[in-house]
Design a protein around this motif. Sequence first.
Motif, mmCIF file in Angstrom:
data_model
loop_
_atom_site.group_PDB
_atom_site.id
_atom_site.type_symbol
_atom_site.label_atom_id
_atom_site.label_comp_id
_atom_site.label_asym_id
_atom_site.label_seq_id
_atom_site.Cartn_x
_atom_site.Cartn_y
_atom_site.Cartn_z
ATOM 1 N N VAL A 1 17.253 -2.015 -0.828
ATOM 2 C CA VAL A 1 16.205 -1.585 -1.739
ATOM 3 C C VAL A 1 14.903 -2.118 -1.204
ATOM 4 N N ARG A 2 13.908 -1.298 -1.152
ATOM 5 C CA ARG A 2 12.630 -1.685 -0.607
ATOM 6 C C ARG A 2 11.559 -1.499 -1.644
ATOM 7 N N ARG A 3 10.405 -1.943 -1.326
ATOM 8 C CA ARG A 3 9.205 -1.739 -2.118
ATOM 9 C C ARG A 3 9.290 -2.488 -3.452
ATOM 10 N N ALA A 4 8.385 -3.341 -3.636
ATOM 11 C CA ALA A 4 8.289 -4.035 -4.908
ATOM 12 C C ALA A 4 7.888 -3.042 -5.987
ATOM 13 N N GLY B 1 18.016 6.351 3.444
ATOM 14 C CA GLY B 1 16.778 6.737 2.792
ATOM 15 C C GLY B 1 15.755 7.358 3.715
ATOM 16 N N THR B 2 14.702 7.840 3.095
ATOM 17 C CA THR B 2 13.571 8.413 3.823
ATOM 18 C C THR B 2 12.544 7.312 4.041
ATOM 19 N N TRP B 3 12.158 7.130 5.287
ATOM 20 C CA TRP B 3 11.156 6.109 5.657
ATOM 21 C C TRP B 3 10.168 6.758 6.617
ATOM 22 N N GLY B 4 8.904 6.571 6.371
ATOM 23 C CA GLY B 4 7.883 7.061 7.302
ATOM 24 C C GLY B 4 7.922 8.559 7.533
ATOM 25 N N GLY B 5 8.391 9.293 6.563
ATOM 26 C CA GLY B 5 8.444 10.745 6.687
ATOM 27 C C GLY B 5 9.667 11.271 7.405
ATOM 28 N N GLN C 1 0.823 -1.222 0.000
ATOM 29 C CA GLN C 1 0.000 0.000 0.000
ATOM 30 C C GLN C 1 0.853 1.268 0.000
ATOM 31 N N ALA C 2 2.157 1.123 -0.128
ATOM 32 C CA ALA C 2 3.054 2.278 -0.028
ATOM 33 C C ALA C 2 2.813 3.279 -1.153
ATOM 34 N N ALA C 3 2.784 4.532 -0.799
ATOM 35 C CA ALA C 3 2.614 5.595 -1.795
ATOM 36 C C ALA C 3 3.874 5.806 -2.626
ATOM 37 N N CYS C 4 4.981 5.221 -2.208
ATOM 38 C CA CYS C 4 6.267 5.466 -2.865
ATOM 39 C C CYS C 4 6.701 4.342 -3.804
ATOM 40 N N ILE C 5 5.837 3.430 -4.102
ATOM 41 C CA ILE C 5 6.209 2.307 -4.965
ATOM 42 C C ILE C 5 6.785 2.830 -6.285
ATOM 43 N N LEU D 1 13.827 8.873 -5.480
ATOM 44 C CA LEU D 1 13.428 10.022 -4.670
ATOM 45 C C LEU D 1 13.722 9.773 -3.196
ATOM 46 N N PHE D 2 13.739 8.523 -2.783
ATOM 47 C CA PHE D 2 13.839 8.187 -1.364
ATOM 48 C C PHE D 2 15.244 7.837 -0.896
ATOM 49 N N PHE D 3 16.143 7.562 -1.823
ATOM 50 C CA PHE D 3 17.532 7.236 -1.462
ATOM 51 C C PHE D 3 18.466 8.205 -2.175
ATOM 52 N N VAL E 1 5.444 12.787 -0.263
ATOM 53 C CA VAL E 1 4.808 11.513 -0.618
ATOM 54 C C VAL E 1 4.405 10.778 0.663
ATOM 55 N N CYS E 2 5.286 10.768 1.647
ATOM 56 C CA CYS E 2 4.989 10.106 2.928
ATOM 57 C C CYS E 2 3.761 10.720 3.594
ATOM 58 N N ASP E 3 3.589 12.029 3.453
ATOM 59 C CA ASP E 3 2.469 12.702 4.120
ATOM 60 C C ASP E 3 1.120 12.163 3.666
ATOM 61 N N ARG E 4 1.057 11.627 2.457
ATOM 62 C CA ARG E 4 -0.224 11.096 1.966
ATOM 63 C C ARG E 4 -0.227 9.561 1.900
ATOM 64 N N CYS E 5 0.719 8.950 2.557
ATOM 65 C CA CYS E 5 0.854 7.491 2.501
ATOM 66 C C CYS E 5 -0.006 6.822 3.588
ATOM 67 N N PRO E 6 -0.794 5.823 3.224
ATOM 68 C CA PRO E 6 -1.660 5.168 4.210
ATOM 69 C C PRO E 6 -0.921 4.249 5.190
ATOM 70 N N VAL E 7 0.355 3.946 4.918
ATOM 71 C CA VAL E 7 1.089 3.035 5.808
ATOM 72 C C VAL E 7 2.296 3.729 6.450
ATOM 73 N N ARG E 8 2.178 5.015 6.625
ATOM 74 C CA ARG E 8 3.293 5.785 7.196
ATOM 75 C C ARG E 8 3.694 5.275 8.584
ATOM 76 N N ARG E 9 2.717 5.016 9.438
ATOM 77 C CA ARG E 9 3.038 4.560 10.791
ATOM 78 C C ARG E 9 3.812 3.236 10.754
ATOM 79 N N GLN E 10 3.327 2.277 9.971
ATOM 80 C CA GLN E 10 4.012 0.979 9.887
ATOM 81 C C GLN E 10 5.420 1.148 9.324
ATOM 82 N N CYS E 11 5.554 2.009 8.344
ATOM 83 C CA CYS E 11 6.858 2.247 7.717
ATOM 84 C C CYS E 11 7.839 2.845 8.721
ATOM 85 N N ARG E 12 7.400 3.858 9.438
ATOM 86 C CA ARG E 12 8.295 4.493 10.417
ATOM 87 C C ARG E 12 8.689 3.492 11.512
#
Length: 90
Positions: A85-88, A61-65, A8-12, A17-19, A39-50
């Motif tokens: 490297v993260r995110r499929a 990299g940037t994770w969870g804002g 569900q990551a907004a950054c897929i 941009l993140f590294f 991008v993190c600000d509108r991500c539905p899984v920000r809490r889990q990511c952080r």
Amino acid sequence: MNWEWQQQAACIGQDLLFFHPDGERGRHRRARQLSAKAVCDRCPVRRQCREHAVRFPEHYGTWGGLAEEERDGIGGSGRPFGRRVRRASV
Ligand code: SF4
């Protein structure tokens, strides 16, 4: 390890941009990080990511804002990791 939240990551597909690229500094680095955080600000899984980034910890990299320097000292074991490297790509 549960990675399902990444589906569900907004950054897929936006790893560039993140590294940070090698040698990136100053205003270019800050501008890229601000774009990533937007991008993190509108991500539905920000809490889990952080929580993931602090728990394991992710050192790059940037994770969870939060940029990597902002996560320093927030929990984790301090173990060194290589760049991960993260995110499929979907
Ligand atoms: S909160 Fe995490 S999963 Fe969501 S966009 Fe930011 S880095 Fe990607």
